[in-house]
Write a protein that holds these residues in place. Sequence first.
Motif, short mmCIF file in Angstrom:
data_model
loop_
_atom_site.label_atom_id
_atom_site.label_comp_id
_atom_site.label_asym_id
_atom_site.label_seq_id
_atom_site.Cartn_x
_atom_site.Cartn_y
_atom_site.Cartn_z
N GLY A 89 -11.03 10.18 1.62
CA GLY A 89 -10.89 8.80 1.15
C GLY A 89 -10.32 7.86 2.18
N ALA A 90 -9.60 8.40 3.16
CA ALA A 90 -9.03 7.64 4.29
C ALA A 90 -8.41 6.30 3.86
CB ALA A 90 -10.08 7.42 5.36
N GLY A 119 -11.61 0.42 1.31
CA GLY A 119 -11.98 0.56 -0.10
C GLY A 119 -11.22 -0.44 -0.94
N SER A 120 -11.43 -0.36 -2.23
CA SER A 120 -10.72 -1.25 -3.13
C SER A 120 -9.26 -0.84 -3.21
CB SER A 120 -11.36 -1.21 -4.51
OG SER A 120 -11.08 0.03 -5.14
N ALA A 121 -8.42 -1.78 -3.60
CA ALA A 121 -6.99 -1.49 -3.76
C ALA A 121 -6.79 -0.41 -4.82
CB ALA A 121 -6.24 -2.76 -4.12
N VAL A 123 -7.42 2.98 -3.18
CA VAL A 123 -6.29 3.34 -2.30
C VAL A 123 -5.11 3.79 -3.16
CG1 VAL A 123 -4.60 2.46 -0.65
CG2 VAL A 123 -7.04 1.90 -0.38
N ASP A 124 -4.81 3.02 -4.20
CA ASP A 124 -3.71 3.39 -5.10
C ASP A 124 -3.94 4.77 -5.71
OD1 ASP A 124 -2.44 1.00 -4.59
OD2 ASP A 124 -2.95 0.09 -6.52
N ALA A 125 -5.17 5.05 -6.12
CA ALA A 125 -5.48 6.34 -6.74
C ALA A 125 -5.31 7.48 -5.74
CB ALA A 125 -6.91 6.33 -7.29
N ILE A 173 -2.59 10.44 -6.19
CA ILE A 173 -2.99 11.86 -6.25
C ILE A 173 -2.19 12.67 -5.23
CG2 ILE A 173 -4.88 13.47 -5.75
CD1 ILE A 173 -6.76 11.34 -7.02
N ALA A 174 -2.04 12.15 -4.02
CA ALA A 174 -1.28 12.85 -2.99
C ALA A 174 0.18 13.00 -3.41
CB ALA A 174 -1.38 12.12 -1.66
#
Length: 120
Positions: free
Chosen positions: A31-32, A38-40, A43-45, A49-50
């Motif tokens: 996802g980098a 990408g969309s905010a 990125v938040d997701a 998850i991490a």
Amino acid sequence: MDAAYERFDFSVGINAAMDAVREANRLFTAGAPWKACGSADRVDALVYIAFETCRVAAGLLEPVLPTSSRELLWRLNAVDSGLRSTEETAAALAGKRLNVSLSPLFPKSKAPKKEAGCKA
């Protein structure tokens, strides 16, 4: 995983937790989010998850890595979260910042230097 620990079959439990960590790492890398293309929401997701995978893994690995698990939870500012549900943890941690540490949790070990005159 609980059953594996109860049987003292730690390798099964450790492998299960690490499989989840490896999968989260794969998703995060693919996802980098650092490229921010990408969309905010995406990125938040990915970051969530991490974070959540690290938090749960710290709890699951605590019986075999107590010091490192507590340090990871401290760095995530999630010491009191334990293995609560994701929703409870999200509510408890809302607005908190990570505890920054410049040292790696698991530093790479250095290979010993070869002595002069020794062949590999």
